[in-house]
Design a protein around this motif. Structure first.
Motif, PDB file in Angstrom:
ATOM      1  N   GLY A 150      55.587-111.295   3.037  1.00  0.00           N
ATOM      2  CA  GLY A 150      55.484-112.169   1.931  1.00  0.00           C
ATOM      3  C   GLY A 150      53.849-112.460   1.879  1.00  0.00           C
ATOM      4  O   GLY A 150      53.202-112.525   0.764  1.00  0.00           O
ATOM      5  N   GLY A 151      53.243-112.916   3.192  1.00  0.00           N
ATOM      6  CA  GLY A 151      51.968-113.238   3.292  1.00  0.00           C
ATOM      7  C   GLY A 151      50.845-112.132   2.800  1.00  0.00           C
ATOM      8  O   GLY A 151      49.836-112.269   2.296  1.00  0.00           O
ATOM      9  N   TYR A 152      51.616-110.938   2.836  1.00  0.00           N
ATOM     10  CA  TYR A 152      50.544-109.542   2.448  1.00  0.00           C
ATOM     11  C   TYR A 152      50.757-109.244   0.791  1.00  0.00           C
ATOM     12  O   TYR A 152      49.874-109.157   0.029  1.00  0.00           O
ATOM     13  N   PHE A 153      52.254-109.228   0.564  1.00  0.00           N
ATOM     14  CA  PHE A 153      52.508-108.603  -0.857  1.00  0.00           C
ATOM     15  C   PHE A 153      52.009-109.824  -1.831  1.00  0.00           C
ATOM     16  O   PHE A 153      51.606-109.555  -2.937  1.00  0.00           O
ATOM     17  N   LEU A 154      52.427-111.068  -1.718  1.00  0.00           N
ATOM     18  CA  LEU A 154      52.336-111.962  -2.607  1.00  0.00           C
ATOM     19  C   LEU A 154      50.957-112.275  -3.214  1.00  0.00           C
ATOM     20  O   LEU A 154      50.600-111.992  -4.361  1.00  0.00           O
ATOM     21  N   PRO A 155      49.851-112.412  -2.467  1.00  0.00           N
ATOM     22  CA  PRO A 155      48.586-112.578  -2.945  1.00  0.00           C
ATOM     23  C   PRO A 155      47.934-111.305  -3.620  1.00  0.00           C
ATOM     24  O   PRO A 155      47.127-111.209  -4.637  1.00  0.00           O
ATOM     25  N   ARG A 156      48.195-110.065  -3.193  1.00  0.00           N
ATOM     26  CA  ARG A 156      47.874-108.886  -3.715  1.00  0.00           C
ATOM     27  C   ARG A 156      48.628-108.437  -5.048  1.00  0.00           C
ATOM     28  O   ARG A 156      47.860-108.073  -6.066  1.00  0.00           O
ATOM     29  N   LEU A 157      49.766-109.304  -5.404  1.00  0.00           N
ATOM     30  CA  LEU A 157      50.433-109.172  -6.610  1.00  0.00           C
ATOM     31  C   LEU A 157      49.885-110.093  -7.628  1.00  0.00           C
ATOM     32  O   LEU A 157      49.728-109.722  -8.715  1.00  0.00           O
ATOM     33  N   ILE A 158      49.896-111.305  -7.318  1.00  0.00           N
ATOM     34  CA  ILE A 158      49.695-112.286  -8.192  1.00  0.00           C
ATOM     35  C   ILE A 158      48.414-113.360  -7.955  1.00  0.00           C
ATOM     36  O   ILE A 158      48.092-114.170  -8.614  1.00  0.00           O
ATOM     37  N   GLY A 159      47.653-113.047  -6.834  1.00  0.00           N
ATOM     38  CA  GLY A 159      46.335-113.672  -6.644  1.00  0.00           C
ATOM     39  C   GLY A 159      46.913-114.809  -5.698  1.00  0.00           C
ATOM     40  O   GLY A 159      48.003-115.219  -5.479  1.00  0.00           O
ATOM     41  N   LEU A 160      45.755-115.111  -4.893  1.00  0.00           N
ATOM     42  CA  LEU A 160      45.903-116.119  -3.731  1.00  0.00           C
ATOM     43  C   LEU A 160      46.443-117.417  -4.610  1.00  0.00           C
ATOM     44  O   LEU A 160      47.406-118.108  -3.523  1.00  0.00           O
ATOM     45  N   GLY A 161      45.792-117.791  -5.324  1.00  0.00           N
ATOM     46  CA  GLY A 161      46.327-119.388  -5.741  1.00  0.00           C
ATOM     47  C   GLY A 161      47.729-119.409  -6.171  1.00  0.00           C
ATOM     48  O   GLY A 161      48.456-120.325  -5.743  1.00  0.00           O
ATOM     49  N   LYS A 162      48.308-118.361  -6.867  1.00  0.00           N
ATOM     50  CA  LYS A 162      49.814-118.571  -7.305  1.00  0.00           C
ATOM     51  C   LYS A 162      50.599-118.065  -6.080  1.00  0.00           C
ATOM     52  O   LYS A 162      51.753-118.778  -5.919  1.00  0.00           O
ATOM     53  N   ALA A 163      50.070-117.255  -5.148  1.00  0.00           N
ATOM     54  CA  ALA A 163      50.708-117.062  -4.003  1.00  0.00           C
ATOM     55  C   ALA A 163      50.959-118.227  -2.980  1.00  0.00           C
ATOM     56  O   ALA A 163      52.074-118.450  -2.533  1.00  0.00           O
ATOM     57  N   LEU A 164      49.847-119.018  -2.943  1.00  0.00           N
ATOM     58  CA  LEU A 164      49.983-120.455  -2.255  1.00  0.00           C
ATOM     59  C   LEU A 164      50.986-121.157  -2.708  1.00  0.00           C
ATOM     60  O   LEU A 164      51.650-121.984  -2.353  1.00  0.00           O
ATOM     61  N   GLU A 165      50.960-121.338  -4.279  1.00  0.00           N
ATOM     62  CA  GLU A 165      51.671-122.177  -5.124  1.00  0.00           C
ATOM     63  C   GLU A 165      53.365-121.834  -4.633  1.00  0.00           C
ATOM     64  O   GLU A 165      54.022-122.653  -4.376  1.00  0.00           O
TER      65      GLU A 165
END
Length: 265
Positions: A150-165
């Motif tokens: 999850g920590g790898y895929f999320l920011p690459r798909l939707i950007g760091l801000g949205k991933a942290l959200e």
């Protein structure tokens, strides 16, 4: 392919194999047996020349509700229980198989995709969601960090801000919203979900399969290297693509003004 699984259903049609996680009574939550079976099925699909596209989905009302916490809790109370990091290696093998498979993998999501189930979906090459889909990075609700990549895929798909959200607030993301932010490629009405999924899968299964595998390699490796390395990789993979039968067929079809008939070779 083997079909006598306890927690999976397999269906093969026109070069497409559909693997359905089949524990609907617990919304397809992962236990060790289902994880092992899914890993075996994905590995077999990767090796089979008869499979040119793989679809991963869930039975009943959900894609998957994450880790089966009843089994997880029981293991925690065992004094000799292995560290969670050791358990996660089983998931990491599955994720690596999906990413390295030299053919397209589609996650088809209806209903909830939570926790590790959500991140298995994110590891796939393409994602199609029904409009009742709900994506939840639920780990922080029980004091954990996103695992299963999850920590790898999320920011690459939707950007760091949205991933942290998603990871910190653990709010649901609907199917339409997932399409808007790039978490999925396409969101369709539930009534059209299976038809649209198979149409996409068959389209890919009729394409230049080896080229798709090389495209995956180029895109995924380029995420983590500098421009000179990416350009060098591009050249090597283009040489490999040019040597395929499907490249020759594509060129001939273009010159002859006809539709290409790819063999996947």
């Amino acid at each position: 392919m083997r079909s006598n699984f306890q927690h999976l259903l397999l269906r093969q049609e026109e070069g497409v194999v559909v693997i359905t996680m089949n524990r609907p009574e617990v919304l397809n939550a992962f236990n060790d047996a289902m994880l092992q079976e899914l890993t075996e099925a994905v590995e077999e699909a990767a090796k089979s020349d008869d499979v040119r596209c793989l679809v991963l989905t869930g039975a009943g009302r959900a894609f998957g509700s994450g880790q089966d916490l009843s089994a997880f809790a029981s293991a925690q109370h065992n004094a000799e229980a292995q560290p969670v990091s050791e358990h996660l290696k089983k998931y990491h093998r599955l994720l690596s198989l999906i990413r390295e498979m030299p053919k397209p993998v589609i996650a088809a999501i209806r209903g909830v995709a939570a926790g590790i189930s959500c991140n298995v979906a994110l590891s796939c090459d393409l994602r199609i969601a029904a409009d009742n889909a709900r994506f939840i990075e639920a780990f922080a609700r029980i004091g954990l960090v996103p695992d299963g990549g999850g920590g790898y895929f999320l920011p690459r798909l939707i950007g760091l801000g949205k991933a942290l959200e998603m990871a910190m607030l653990t709010d649901e993301v609907s199917g339409p919203e997932a399409e808007r932010i790039g978490l999925v490629n396409k969101c369709v009405p539930l009534a059209e979900f299976e038809t649209e999924t198979m149409a996409l899968a068959k389209r890919l299964a009729q394409g230049p399969t080896r080229t798709y595998g090389l495209i995956k390699q180029l895109m995924y490796q380029s995420l983590d290297c500098d421009l000179p390395s990416a350009l060098e990789l591009e050249g090597r993979l283009q040489d490999a693509a040019k040597a395929t039968a499907d490249h020759r067929e594509g060129v001939n079809a273009f010159l002859q003004k006809r539709r290409p008939h790819y063999s996947g070779k």
